[in-house]
Design a protein around this motif. Sequence first.
Motif, PDB file in Angstrom:
ATOM      1  N   SER A  57     -14.134   4.541  12.689  1.00 54.06           N
ATOM      2  CA  SER A  57     -12.730   4.531  11.802  1.00 54.06           C
ATOM      3  C   SER A  57     -11.706   3.499  12.225  1.00 54.06           C
ATOM      4  O   SER A  57     -11.763   3.123  13.095  1.00 54.06           O
ATOM      5  N   LEU A  58     -11.395   3.049  10.980  1.00 59.68           N
ATOM      6  CA  LEU A  58     -10.506   1.941  11.180  1.00 59.68           C
ATOM      7  C   LEU A  58      -9.263   2.162  11.058  1.00 59.68           C
ATOM      8  O   LEU A  58      -8.604   3.194  10.312  1.00 59.68           O
ATOM      9  N   LYS A  59      -8.218   1.750  12.091  1.00 55.68           N
ATOM     10  CA  LYS A  59      -6.892   2.167  12.181  1.00 55.68           C
ATOM     11  C   LYS A  59      -6.099   0.646  11.900  1.00 55.68           C
ATOM     12  O   LYS A  59      -6.209  -0.401  12.053  1.00 55.68           O
ATOM     13  N   HIS A  60      -5.070   0.894  11.131  1.00 52.88           N
ATOM     14  CA  HIS A  60      -3.840  -0.123  11.018  1.00 52.88           C
ATOM     15  C   HIS A  60      -3.014  -0.293  12.041  1.00 52.88           C
ATOM     16  O   HIS A  60      -2.651   0.426  12.683  1.00 52.88           O
TER      17      HIS A  60
ATOM     18  N   PRO B  15      -2.876   7.100  11.529  1.00 52.04           N
ATOM     19  CA  PRO B  15      -3.922   6.448  12.284  1.00 52.04           C
ATOM     20  C   PRO B  15      -5.039   5.707  11.667  1.00 52.04           C
ATOM     21  O   PRO B  15      -5.576   4.719  11.914  1.00 52.04           O
ATOM     22  N   VAL B  16      -5.620   6.744  10.654  1.00 46.16           N
ATOM     23  CA  VAL B  16      -7.068   6.154  10.060  1.00 46.16           C
ATOM     24  C   VAL B  16      -6.660   5.822   8.373  1.00 46.16           C
ATOM     25  O   VAL B  16      -6.343   6.421   7.930  1.00 46.16           O
ATOM     26  N   VAL B  17      -7.013   4.354   8.267  1.00 40.53           N
ATOM     27  CA  VAL B  17      -6.833   3.836   6.806  1.00 40.53           C
ATOM     28  C   VAL B  17      -8.314   3.667   6.122  1.00 40.53           C
ATOM     29  O   VAL B  17      -8.489   3.189   5.197  1.00 40.53           O
ATOM     30  N   GLY B  18      -9.175   3.824   6.872  1.00 41.42           N
ATOM     31  CA  GLY B  18     -10.551   3.668   6.487  1.00 41.42           C
ATOM     32  C   GLY B  18     -11.836   4.026   7.479  1.00 41.42           C
ATOM     33  O   GLY B  18     -11.569   4.094   8.556  1.00 41.42           O
ATOM     34  N   GLU B  19     -12.846   4.249   6.994  1.00 42.40           N
ATOM     35  CA  GLU B  19     -14.137   4.586   7.590  1.00 42.40           C
ATOM     36  C   GLU B  19     -15.302   3.600   7.260  1.00 42.40           C
ATOM     37  O   GLU B  19     -15.375   3.205   6.085  1.00 42.40           O
TER      38      GLU B  19
ATOM     39  N   ALA C 137     -18.462   1.067   3.212  1.00 45.40           N
ATOM     40  CA  ALA C 137     -16.908   0.997   3.581  1.00 45.40           C
ATOM     41  C   ALA C 137     -16.056   1.726   2.713  1.00 45.40           C
ATOM     42  O   ALA C 137     -15.992   1.560   1.427  1.00 45.40           O
ATOM     43  N   GLU C 138     -15.218   2.630   3.281  1.00 46.02           N
ATOM     44  CA  GLU C 138     -14.094   3.463   2.619  1.00 46.02           C
ATOM     45  C   GLU C 138     -12.968   3.225   2.848  1.00 46.02           C
ATOM     46  O   GLU C 138     -12.311   3.046   3.963  1.00 46.02           O
ATOM     47  N   ASP C 139     -12.239   3.070   1.671  1.00 43.40           N
ATOM     48  CA  ASP C 139     -10.514   2.945   1.934  1.00 43.40           C
ATOM     49  C   ASP C 139      -9.902   3.886   1.719  1.00 43.40           C
ATOM     50  O   ASP C 139     -10.024   4.711   0.540  1.00 43.40           O
ATOM     51  N   THR C 140      -9.157   4.669   2.566  1.00 42.99           N
ATOM     52  CA  THR C 140      -8.558   5.818   2.423  1.00 42.99           C
ATOM     53  C   THR C 140      -6.983   5.963   2.490  1.00 42.99           C
ATOM     54  O   THR C 140      -6.453   6.955   2.420  1.00 42.99           O
ATOM     55  N   LYS C 141      -6.592   4.810   2.262  1.00 42.40           N
ATOM     56  CA  LYS C 141      -5.216   4.721   2.315  1.00 42.40           C
ATOM     57  C   LYS C 141      -4.521   3.486   1.308  1.00 42.40           C
ATOM     58  O   LYS C 141      -4.957   2.730   1.251  1.00 42.40           O
ATOM     59  N   THR C 142      -3.524   3.960   0.525  1.00 47.60           N
ATOM     60  CA  THR C 142      -2.899   3.019  -0.311  1.00 47.60           C
ATOM     61  C   THR C 142      -2.149   1.961   0.524  1.00 47.60           C
ATOM     62  O   THR C 142      -1.146   2.540   1.111  1.00 47.60           O
ATOM     63  N   ASP C 143      -2.556   0.850   0.825  1.00 51.19           N
ATOM     64  CA  ASP C 143      -1.737  -0.122   1.420  1.00 51.19           C
ATOM     65  C   ASP C 143      -2.383  -1.610   0.794  1.00 51.19           C
ATOM     66  O   ASP C 143      -3.111  -1.437   0.127  1.00 51.19           O
ATOM     67  N   SER C 144      -1.975  -2.740   1.502  1.00 52.67           N
ATOM     68  CA  SER C 144      -2.594  -3.994   0.962  1.00 52.67           C
ATOM     69  C   SER C 144      -3.879  -4.323   1.761  1.00 52.67           C
ATOM     70  O   SER C 144      -4.400  -5.324   1.527  1.00 52.67           O
ATOM     71  N   ALA C 145      -4.237  -3.486   2.727  1.00 50.98           N
ATOM     72  CA  ALA C 145      -5.497  -3.909   3.424  1.00 50.98           C
ATOM     73  C   ALA C 145      -6.701  -3.214   2.746  1.00 50.98           C
ATOM     74  O   ALA C 145      -6.528  -2.161   1.989  1.00 50.98           O
TER      75      ALA C 145
ATOM     76  N   SER D 166      -7.947 -12.501   3.403  1.00 48.82           N
ATOM     77  CA  SER D 166      -8.832 -12.990   4.551  1.00 48.82           C
ATOM     78  C   SER D 166      -8.483 -12.840   5.837  1.00 48.82           C
ATOM     79  O   SER D 166      -9.074 -13.326   7.040  1.00 48.82           O
ATOM     80  N   ASN D 167      -7.074 -12.236   6.337  1.00 52.23           N
ATOM     81  CA  ASN D 167      -6.679 -12.032   7.597  1.00 52.23           C
ATOM     82  C   ASN D 167      -7.180 -10.694   8.194  1.00 52.23           C
ATOM     83  O   ASN D 167      -6.907  -9.756   7.807  1.00 52.23           O
ATOM     84  N   GLN D 168      -8.043 -10.698   9.283  1.00 52.30           N
ATOM     85  CA  GLN D 168      -8.513  -9.523   9.728  1.00 52.30           C
ATOM     86  C   GLN D 168      -7.264  -8.999  10.714  1.00 52.30           C
ATOM     87  O   GLN D 168      -6.984  -9.542  11.602  1.00 52.30           O
ATOM     88  N   LEU D 169      -7.098  -7.712  10.403  1.00 54.27           N
ATOM     89  CA  LEU D 169      -5.997  -6.793  11.084  1.00 54.27           C
ATOM     90  C   LEU D 169      -6.568  -6.030  12.264  1.00 54.27           C
ATOM     91  O   LEU D 169      -5.611  -6.053  13.113  1.00 54.27           O
ATOM     92  N   SER D 170      -7.641  -5.461  12.305  1.00 55.48           N
ATOM     93  CA  SER D 170      -8.157  -4.687  13.183  1.00 55.48           C
ATOM     94  C   SER D 170      -9.589  -4.470  13.012  1.00 55.48           C
ATOM     95  O   SER D 170     -10.383  -4.844  11.842  1.00 55.48           O
TER      96      SER D 170
END
Length: 150
Positions: free
Chosen positions: A37-40, A47-51, A71-79, A135-139
């Motif tokens: 799980s990806l966290k922002h 906590p989780v914004v993607g899987e 790759a699943e995007d679960t949150k409305t954000d810029s990432a 292209s900036n990796q956040l987590s």
Amino acid sequence: MRRQYKLSALLCSAVAVAAIPLAAGPAAAAEADNSCSLKHPVLGPIPVVGEVRASWNWAGPNSLTSLHLEAEDTKTDSAHPAVRLVTERRGGDIHYWSWHHNTKGSNTTDAWNTSASDTAGISRAWIQGGLFDGSNQLSTCTGTKKVNPD
């Protein structure tokens, strides 16, 4: 009685001959799967914004077949989420494969079907997820390392 013995011996021989190809044939490909799980890093309580997920078949000491990455995007954000395969070679070196980015937007899943082969061998495999803003990796997140059964 002698005839019954011959019939039993013949039957046992036939069973043994039939079983030899089953025992000596190639082993069925072992399957593996992985996820994380990806966290922002700055959204705090969200906590989780993607899987990211993957599955594959071990196809010997040097390759993976039927490699499926998601790759699943679960949150409305810029990432956006990305996924990649990571393998450990027989000598211990780590091979980071190419990122696959889901840039389709929130509440979407992107998937890729491929394979992986390395002449230096693949002793373990896992996935890595990345959360990117452009292209900036956040987590990152890392799946469980799976051992090649070959």
